[in-house]
Design a protein around this motif. Structure first.
Motif, PDB file in Angstrom:
ATOM      1  N   ASN A 146     -20.828 -56.201  39.867  1.00  0.00           N
ATOM      2  CA  ASN A 146     -20.281 -57.433  40.439  1.00  0.00           C
ATOM      3  C   ASN A 146     -21.371 -58.396  40.894  1.00  0.00           C
ATOM      4  O   ASN A 146     -21.074 -59.366  41.586  1.00  0.00           O
ATOM      5  N   ARG A 147     -22.600 -58.156  40.517  1.00  0.00           N
ATOM      6  CA  ARG A 147     -23.701 -59.045  40.869  1.00  0.00           C
ATOM      7  C   ARG A 147     -23.898 -60.098  39.793  1.00  0.00           C
ATOM      8  O   ARG A 147     -23.734 -59.834  38.606  1.00  0.00           O
ATOM      9  N   LYS A 148     -24.282 -61.295  40.216  1.00  0.00           N
ATOM     10  CA  LYS A 148     -24.567 -62.371  39.278  1.00  0.00           C
ATOM     11  C   LYS A 148     -25.997 -62.234  38.774  1.00  0.00           C
ATOM     12  O   LYS A 148     -26.889 -61.861  39.534  1.00  0.00           O
TER      13      LYS A 148
ATOM     14  N   LYS B 248     -14.894 -69.847  36.783  1.00  0.00           N
ATOM     15  CA  LYS B 248     -14.623 -68.677  35.949  1.00  0.00           C
ATOM     16  C   LYS B 248     -15.363 -67.449  36.458  1.00  0.00           C
ATOM     17  O   LYS B 248     -14.812 -66.340  36.467  1.00  0.00           O
ATOM     18  N   VAL B 249     -16.608 -67.622  36.892  1.00  0.00           N
ATOM     19  CA  VAL B 249     -17.366 -66.487  37.423  1.00  0.00           C
ATOM     20  C   VAL B 249     -16.695 -65.934  38.676  1.00  0.00           C
ATOM     21  O   VAL B 249     -16.572 -64.696  38.843  1.00  0.00           O
ATOM     22  N   ASP B 250     -16.232 -66.802  39.547  1.00  0.00           N
ATOM     23  CA  ASP B 250     -15.532 -66.329  40.752  1.00  0.00           C
ATOM     24  C   ASP B 250     -14.234 -65.610  40.396  1.00  0.00           C
ATOM     25  O   ASP B 250     -13.874 -64.607  41.029  1.00  0.00           O
ATOM     26  N   PHE B 251     -13.539 -66.090  39.378  1.00  0.00           N
ATOM     27  CA  PHE B 251     -12.293 -65.449  38.961  1.00  0.00           C
ATOM     28  C   PHE B 251     -12.561 -64.068  38.378  1.00  0.00           C
ATOM     29  O   PHE B 251     -11.823 -63.100  38.663  1.00  0.00           O
ATOM     30  N   ILE B 252     -13.612 -63.936  37.588  1.00  0.00           N
ATOM     31  CA  ILE B 252     -13.940 -62.634  36.992  1.00  0.00           C
ATOM     32  C   ILE B 252     -14.350 -61.635  38.057  1.00  0.00           C
ATOM     33  O   ILE B 252     -13.899 -60.475  38.057  1.00  0.00           O
ATOM     34  N   LEU B 253     -15.203 -62.035  38.986  1.00  0.00           N
ATOM     35  CA  LEU B 253     -15.649 -61.123  40.033  1.00  0.00           C
ATOM     36  C   LEU B 253     -14.505 -60.740  40.974  1.00  0.00           C
ATOM     37  O   LEU B 253     -14.505 -59.645  41.545  1.00  0.00           O
ATOM     38  N   LYS B 254     -13.544 -61.623  41.120  1.00  0.00           N
ATOM     39  CA  LYS B 254     -12.424 -61.332  42.013  1.00  0.00           C
ATOM     40  C   LYS B 254     -11.425 -60.371  41.388  1.00  0.00           C
ATOM     41  O   LYS B 254     -10.885 -59.485  42.077  1.00  0.00           O
ATOM     42  N   HIS B 255     -11.180 -60.502  40.102  1.00  0.00           N
ATOM     43  CA  HIS B 255     -10.151 -59.694  39.456  1.00  0.00           C
ATOM     44  C   HIS B 255     -10.730 -58.509  38.681  1.00  0.00           C
ATOM     45  O   HIS B 255     -10.128 -57.426  38.679  1.00  0.00           O
ATOM     46  N   TYR B 256     -11.866 -58.684  38.034  1.00  0.00           N
ATOM     47  CA  TYR B 256     -12.431 -57.615  37.218  1.00  0.00           C
ATOM     48  C   TYR B 256     -13.597 -56.914  37.908  1.00  0.00           C
ATOM     49  O   TYR B 256     -13.929 -55.775  37.547  1.00  0.00           O
TER      50      TYR B 256
ATOM     51  N   ASP C 114     -16.591 -57.092  37.539  1.00  0.00           N
ATOM     52  CA  ASP C 114     -17.685 -56.743  36.634  1.00  0.00           C
ATOM     53  C   ASP C 114     -17.914 -57.917  35.688  1.00  0.00           C
ATOM     54  O   ASP C 114     -17.020 -58.281  34.912  1.00  0.00           O
ATOM     55  N   LEU C 115     -19.093 -58.475  35.739  1.00  0.00           N
ATOM     56  CA  LEU C 115     -19.423 -59.636  34.921  1.00  0.00           C
ATOM     57  C   LEU C 115     -20.147 -59.253  33.628  1.00  0.00           C
ATOM     58  O   LEU C 115     -20.315 -60.085  32.746  1.00  0.00           O
ATOM     59  N   THR C 116     -20.500 -57.980  33.507  1.00  0.00           N
ATOM     60  CA  THR C 116     -21.303 -57.547  32.364  1.00  0.00           C
ATOM     61  C   THR C 116     -20.632 -57.785  31.012  1.00  0.00           C
ATOM     62  O   THR C 116     -21.288 -58.258  30.070  1.00  0.00           O
TER      63      THR C 116
END
Length: 246
Positions: A3-5, A130-138, A140-142
């Motif tokens: 979950n890190r950018k 979009k990055v905030d949405f991914i980290l909030k729901h998934y 994992d940004l990988t």
């Protein structure tokens, strides 16, 4: 990475762009409009030669906000469902979330993070949303990141010359300004030594009052001696003859 950018993505949020470069304060075109993804800093065009082997991302401005080209950003991260805008025939994406003065009430799509009205089928108004949405729901940004080992500026990007000749590029060598209203103005392009050796200027400027056109002519190259000039100066006009009275 979880979950890190990534560091380059964090640099896009933290770094300030379109401000004067502290290294090239006295140089022209020193506005920082490039992000070095390897050093995670903002740089100006004069700094490019130091980071020429790094991944460079050009930052642009649209309605007072930082944007990047969709073509460049897609090499780094999945940009699907982010609404793009067109600038100079190129699609761009906003980097950060844009604040709104009032909420739009109506039908249609809305941004998942800031409730901004969007066109279909987009659900994100910026990369940051979009990055905030991914980290909030998934969390994992990988899976959305892409491998990019090389990212260079476009061939049309202007890199200034640091040889100190920037101020002379717009000047014409050996050029002078001639005042057309001054009859004593000398010839343009002649040096001081040449003007001392020649007693007369070989060019003159005549001005036509009605047409406003300037015509150039040349006098003869005949050089009069000092005696001829003296005799011409001492010559007096003849006595005028009066007509006989009837």
């Amino acid at each position: 990475m979880g979950n890190r950018k990534p560091a380059w993505l964090e640099a896009l949020y933290v770094q300030q762009f379109f401000t004067a470069c502290s290294i090239h304060v006295n140089s022209k075109k020193n506005e920082k409009n490039i992000c070095c993804l390897d050093c995670c800093i903002s740089i100006c065009p004069h700094c490019v030669h130091v980071h020429r082997f790094h991944r460079l991302l050009q930052i642009r401005r649209y309605v007072y906000h930082d944007v990047v080209r969709l073509e460049d950003l897609e090499k780094l991260i999945d940009c699907s469902l982010i609404q793009a805008y067109t600038i100079n025939s190129a699609k761009v994406l906003f980097i950060k979330m844009r604040p709104q003065n009032r909420q739009f009430k109506g039908c249609g799509n809305y941004c998942t993070s800031c409730d901004r009205s969007l066109q279909e089928p987009f659900i994100h108004c910026s990369l940051g949303c979009k990055v905030d949405f991914i980290l909030k729901h998934y969390r994992d940004l990988t899976p959305f990141l892409r491998v990019c080992n090389s990212l260079q500026l476009g061939p049309d990007f202007f890199i200034p010359n640091d040889n100190g000749d920037d101020d002379m590029t717009n000047e014409i060598p050996n050029s002078t300004i001639v005042d057309f209203d001054d009859p004593m103005s000398s010839c343009s392009g002649s040096s001081s030594s040449e003007s001392m050796s020649m007693p007369m200027c070989t060019e003159f400027i005549s001005r036509k009052k009605r047409t406003g056109l300037y015509t150039w002519g040349r006098l003869s190259n005949k050089v009069h001696s000092e005696e001829d000039m003296t005799s011409n100066m001492s010559r007096r006009k003849g006595i005028p003859q009066r007509s006989p009275m009837c």
